[in-house]
Design a protein around this motif. Structure first.
Motif, PDB file in Angstrom:
ATOM      1  N   GLY A 171       0.822  -1.216   0.000  1.00  0.00           N
ATOM      2  CA  GLY A 171       0.000   0.000   0.000  1.00  0.00           C
ATOM      3  C   GLY A 171       0.850   1.257   0.000  1.00  0.00           C
ATOM      4  O   GLY A 171       0.566   2.218  -0.725  1.00  0.00           O
ATOM      5  N   ILE A 172       1.904   1.263   0.815  1.00  0.00           N
ATOM      6  CA  ILE A 172       2.804   2.419   0.867  1.00  0.00           C
ATOM      7  C   ILE A 172       3.501   2.605  -0.479  1.00  0.00           C
ATOM      8  O   ILE A 172       3.635   3.733  -0.966  1.00  0.00           O
ATOM      9  CB  ILE A 172       3.831   2.274   2.005  1.00  0.00           C
ATOM     10  CG1 ILE A 172       3.132   2.418   3.357  1.00  0.00           C
ATOM     11  CG2 ILE A 172       4.958   3.283   1.871  1.00  0.00           C
ATOM     12  CD1 ILE A 172       4.010   2.081   4.546  1.00  0.00           C
ATOM     13  N   GLU A 230      -1.307   4.098   6.966  1.00  0.00           N
ATOM     14  CA  GLU A 230       0.109   4.160   6.586  1.00  0.00           C
ATOM     15  C   GLU A 230       0.279   4.414   5.091  1.00  0.00           C
ATOM     16  O   GLU A 230       1.175   5.146   4.675  1.00  0.00           O
ATOM     17  CB  GLU A 230       0.835   2.874   6.977  1.00  0.00           C
ATOM     18  CG  GLU A 230       1.021   2.715   8.465  1.00  0.00           C
ATOM     19  CD  GLU A 230       1.894   3.801   9.071  1.00  0.00           C
ATOM     20  OE1 GLU A 230       2.807   4.323   8.385  1.00  0.00           O
ATOM     21  OE2 GLU A 230       1.668   4.142  10.235  1.00  0.00           O
ATOM     22  N   SER A 231      -0.586   3.816   4.290  1.00  0.00           N
ATOM     23  CA  SER A 231      -0.498   4.022   2.842  1.00  0.00           C
ATOM     24  C   SER A 231      -0.734   5.484   2.489  1.00  0.00           C
ATOM     25  O   SER A 231       0.008   6.072   1.696  1.00  0.00           O
ATOM     26  CB  SER A 231      -1.514   3.141   2.114  1.00  0.00           C
ATOM     27  OG  SER A 231      -1.198   1.782   2.289  1.00  0.00           O
ATOM     28  N   ALA A 270       0.876   3.953  -3.040  1.00  0.00           N
ATOM     29  CA  ALA A 270       0.505   5.322  -2.676  1.00  0.00           C
ATOM     30  C   ALA A 270       1.695   6.266  -2.836  1.00  0.00           C
ATOM     31  O   ALA A 270       1.531   7.419  -3.236  1.00  0.00           O
ATOM     32  CB  ALA A 270      -0.031   5.359  -1.248  1.00  0.00           C
ATOM     33  N   GLY A 324       2.899   6.756   2.653  1.00  0.00           N
ATOM     34  CA  GLY A 324       3.068   6.545   1.214  1.00  0.00           C
ATOM     35  C   GLY A 324       2.754   7.769   0.388  1.00  0.00           C
ATOM     36  O   GLY A 324       3.653   8.423  -0.149  1.00  0.00           O
ATOM     37  N   TRP A 339      -3.090  -0.390   7.570  1.00  0.00           N
ATOM     38  CA  TRP A 339      -2.435  -0.375   6.263  1.00  0.00           C
ATOM     39  C   TRP A 339      -2.904   0.825   5.434  1.00  0.00           C
ATOM     40  O   TRP A 339      -2.132   1.406   4.680  1.00  0.00           O
ATOM     41  CB  TRP A 339      -2.649  -1.685   5.500  1.00  0.00           C
ATOM     42  CG  TRP A 339      -4.047  -1.896   5.014  1.00  0.00           C
ATOM     43  CD1 TRP A 339      -5.049  -2.555   5.672  1.00  0.00           C
ATOM     44  CD2 TRP A 339      -4.615  -1.423   3.796  1.00  0.00           C
ATOM     45  NE1 TRP A 339      -6.207  -2.518   4.931  1.00  0.00           N
ATOM     46  CE2 TRP A 339      -5.968  -1.833   3.774  1.00  0.00           C
ATOM     47  CE3 TRP A 339      -4.129  -0.689   2.720  1.00  0.00           C
ATOM     48  CZ2 TRP A 339      -6.822  -1.534   2.718  1.00  0.00           C
ATOM     49  CZ3 TRP A 339      -4.983  -0.396   1.671  1.00  0.00           C
ATOM     50  CH2 TRP A 339      -6.306  -0.829   1.669  1.00  0.00           C
TER      51      TRP A 339
END
Length: 125
Positions: free
Chosen positions: A6-7, A66-67, A10, A71, A63
């Motif tokens: 995801g990071i 954080e993404s 993104a 990200g 997730w």
């Protein structure tokens, strides 16, 4: 693994978004005021504040937080570019522009992060 993926996705989107904004707000030369970076950093400050505000009032998957935060917004905002452009302004003795850039970035970023936090917490009505 979902967090890292995801990071990464993104982060790609944030970096491309920052680049696209730099094309929309072209620079007039080395000593020109860095409007594109200012716009990116101020809007990124607002969006990060809004993200934190939303997370403070409702549960979101880690997730996803954080993404978006690390990200997208981490690659979208450009503190290293800020410092490089500040250095350029000072090298060209554009001290008034440099002072305005620092003030607008610091104070403006803080104010917009606060506004984003209030918005994210639902205190905008």
């Amino acid at each position: 693994m979902r967090v890292v993926f995801g990071i990464a996705i993104a982060g790609f989107l944030g970096a491309v978004s920052r680049y696209e904004i730099s094309l929309l707000v072209p620079s007039a030369g080395e000593a020109a005021f860095p409007w594109a970076t200012l716009i990116v950093n101020l809007s990124g400050s607002f969006l990060l504040g809004a993200l934190f505000g939303v997370v403070s009032r409702r549960s979101m998957p880690a997730w996803l937080v954080e993404s978006v935060g690390t990200g997208f917004l981490g690659s979208f905002t450009t503190f290293s570019a800020f410092n490089g452009q500040l250095w350029e302004l000072c090298q060209h003795r554009a001290y008034l522009g440099a002072a305005a850039y620092v003030l607008l970035s610091g104070l403006g970023g803080w104010l917009l992060a606060s506004a984003g936090l209030a918005y994210g917490r639902g205190k905008h009505s």
